[in-house]
Design a protein around this motif. Structure first.
Motif, mmCIF file in Angstrom:
data_model
loop_
_atom_site.group_PDB
_atom_site.id
_atom_site.type_symbol
_atom_site.label_atom_id
_atom_site.label_comp_id
_atom_site.label_asym_id
_atom_site.label_seq_id
_atom_site.Cartn_x
_atom_site.Cartn_y
_atom_site.Cartn_z
ATOM 1 N N THR A 262 53.750 -24.165 -18.954
ATOM 2 C CA THR A 262 55.005 -23.541 -18.544
ATOM 3 C C THR A 262 54.758 -22.339 -17.635
ATOM 4 O O THR A 262 55.719 -21.701 -17.198
ATOM 5 C CB THR A 262 55.803 -23.067 -19.772
ATOM 6 N N GLN A 266 54.606 -16.637 -23.755
ATOM 7 C CA GLN A 266 55.662 -16.965 -24.703
ATOM 8 C C GLN A 266 55.490 -16.211 -26.016
ATOM 9 O O GLN A 266 54.382 -16.022 -26.472
ATOM 10 C CB GLN A 266 55.647 -18.471 -25.007
ATOM 11 N N ILE A 268 56.343 -16.709 -29.810
ATOM 12 C CA ILE A 268 56.627 -17.898 -30.599
ATOM 13 C C ILE A 268 56.607 -17.549 -32.081
ATOM 14 O O ILE A 268 55.834 -16.697 -32.504
ATOM 15 C CB ILE A 268 55.530 -18.962 -30.303
HETATM 16 C C1 NAG Z 1 53.305 -24.760 -23.915
HETATM 17 O O1 NAG Z 1 54.678 -25.061 -23.821
HETATM 18 C C2 NAG Z 1 54.973 -26.412 -24.037
HETATM 19 C C3 NAG Z 1 56.444 -26.603 -23.769
HETATM 20 O O2 NAG Z 1 57.207 -25.599 -24.419
HETATM 21 C C4 NAG Z 1 54.569 -26.797 -25.462
HETATM 22 O O3 NAG Z 1 54.817 -28.181 -25.679
HETATM 23 C C5 NAG Z 1 53.086 -26.499 -25.669
HETATM 24 O O4 NAG Z 1 52.728 -26.742 -26.996
HETATM 25 C C6 NAG Z 1 52.793 -25.064 -25.318
HETATM 26 N N1 NAG Z 1 51.353 -24.798 -25.378
HETATM 27 C C7 NAG Z 1 50.835 -23.812 -26.077
HETATM 28 C C8 NAG Z 1 49.373 -23.609 -25.919
HETATM 29 O O5 NAG Z 1 51.507 -23.099 -26.791
#
Ligand code: NAG
Ligand code: NAG
Ligand code: NAG
Length: 461
Positions: A262, A266, A268
């Motif tokens: 992406t 992020q 999370i």
């Molecule tokens: C990156 O983002 C994608 C889409 O949101 C997700 O499927 C994937 O697991 C993410 N990768 C990591 C390393 O967090």
């Protein structure tokens, strides 16, 4: 951001079940190497260290992952670009060099922490924070938190230890199957004379910028507004520059990760009731957040989820044609050559709720107030803008910018204010009625094509 702060978030992240802790091994000494089938588990069972194969790969890597999250989620990898091809890997402490070594059975070292000071009976321990430490009785000889992979866990420092010469950046995995760094990285860039700012780089190119710390948060990161879930920390002194965070609501399992797919940083959190990770915020947040989308002296606004650039007051597009087809990268230039010799007090235009411009060409004073800051800027014709350094309370300190201003965007209502010089202007005071009317319509206008027509009309008045 509202979602991020809301109680939905808090209630949705339901409690993380703690099983009674068993007598897991959380540490080893130099006489107890770790082979492929063995793991270490941190004291209360939060993290696990061992060998794993990512995605569809059969390669083996040494890594750390959450022990109680049902989807294997790796937060740190030792041999990121040097996989072991079979299950014969071995991790051991080398007593002679005081280092940690990952070996093939033929005893070649494929990854090592490098020699440290002479150590008395060092041990390796996986802490509950997710930090893997090599330590003797007194000190950490080495810790994995100093060498992040793609993940920033609570308590980790993103930034630089200037004394030890450590640069702690995140670098994304190349892809799901390969933890070797891709071209995306995230961390502080310390340019000379500048305030520290966090960037996402794609290779050497700037892709996103946090803007400087304003006492409460990074000026461009609205998700960092005070909230019930996280505490944020920023330190900038002669020894170190870093950002870190802690989770106030302990049951929340959350991390920051840099994602190559992406192209985003992020935040999370683990939704245990749904057994999945949920993204709560990203940087860049939207198109306007992409580095310098509007070029020099441009200001980016999101209209109907599309970015629209405007020139700062007193500026016009460098290339009118390109600007009209929404190629904004060349930015804006002055309408007329400034004559700033008069030191006219009224020549600053106030902009509220903006991401502060890049500070590469800036000057900072912690003790000046805003009035002194203005006076300082006024005295120097190459000074373009000024603002408080710290917006806590009534505001304090001074930043002034020289030359073109880059990477400004409009944010949602926010207490961040900047004063930008426009020596030619009486317009700031004297927008005529028609211009104001059209500007107003522009702000409510939902079709970009309309928008361009209005911009054109506006320029003709
Ligand atoms: C990156 O983002 C994608 C889409 O949101 C997700 O499927 C994937 O697991 C993410 N990768 C990591 C390393 O967090
Ligand atoms: C050890 O084994 C690896 C993989 O089989 C090989 O690439 C490497 O060259 C070997 N090293 C030595 C010193 O034999
Ligand atoms: C104005 O600021 C620039 C950039 O810092 C500096 O080089 C120059 O000497 C300053 N001029 C005056 C008159 O202070």
């Amino acid at each position: 951001m509202a979602v991020f702060l809301s109680f939905t978030f808090i209630s949705a992240v339901s409690l993380f079940c703690f099983s009674v802790s068993f007598a897991f091994e959380s540490s080893i000494s130099s006489s107890q190497p770790i082979r492929d089938n063995r793991t270490l588990v941190s004291e209360t069972g939060t993290f696990k260290l061992g060998f794993f194969s990512p995605g569809n790969s059969r390669n083996r890597y040494l890594g750390i992952w959450y022990n109680k999250v049902s989807v294997q989620t790796v937060v740190w990898v030792a041999n990121r670009c040097n996989p072991i091809k079979d299950s014969s890997g071995l991790l051991r402490i080398n007593n002679t060099t005081g280092s940690l070594e990952l070996l093939y059975p033929n005893k070649s070292v494929i990854w090592s922490t490098g020699p440290s000071k002479q150590a008395q009976n060092p041990i390796l321990q996986l802490l509950d924070s997710g930090n893997l430490v090599l330590k003797d009785e007194e000190n950490y000889l080495w810790q994995s938190f100093d060498y992040p992979s793609d993940t920033l866990l609570p308590g980790m420092k993103l930034g630089q230890d200037l004394k030890k010469g450590l640069k702690r950046n995140l670098s994304a995995w190349k892809n799901f199957d390969d933890p070797c760094p891709g071209d995306l990285s995230y961390g502080f860039e310390l340019e000379s004379n500048a305030l520290p700012e966090i960037y996402i780089l794609k290779g050497p190119k700037k892709y996103y910028r946090s803007a400087p710390w304003n006492g409460l948060r990074f000026s461009g990161v609205s998700e960092m507004k005070s909230n019930p879930v996280y505490d944020f920390y920023y330190v900038n002194n002669i020894d170190e520059v870093y950002f870190s965070y802690e989770i106030k609501m302990k049951p929340v399992v959350s991390r920051i990760v840099l994602n190559q797919t992406t192209s985003a940083r992020q935040r999370i959190a683990w939704m245990s009731d749904q057994s999945r990770w949920k993204v709560f915020s990203s940087a860049p947040e939207d198109e306007c957040d992409k580095y310098s989308l509007c070029g020099a002296n441009g200001n980016c606004t999101m209209i109907s989820n599309k970015p629209v650039c405007r020139c700062l007051e007193g500026f016009k597009p460098k290339s009118q044609e390109k600007w009209q087809i929404m190629n904004w990268s060349e930015g804006c230039v002055r309408n007329s050559t400034p004559n700033c010799k008069n030191g006219n007090e009224n020549e600053f235009v106030r902009y509220g709720s903006v991401k502060l411009p890049e500070t590469t060409n800036s000057w900072v004073d912690k003790s000046m107030n805003l009035k002194e800051c203005k006076a300082k800027c006024l005295r120097n014709c190459s000074c373009m803008a000024y603002s408080n350094l710290n917006i806590t309370g009534k505001g304090s300190g001074c930043i002034i910018w020289f030359g073109d201003l880059f990477d400004i965007r409009q944010l949602s209502p926010d207490e961040q204010v900047i004063y930008i010089r426009n020596p030619a202007s009486k317009i700031s005071k004297g927008l005529n009625f028609l211009q104001k009317f059209i500007l107003n319509m522009l702000n409510n206008c939902h079709k970009v094509s309309f928008h361009l027509v209005f911009l054109y009309l506006l320029s003709a008045i």
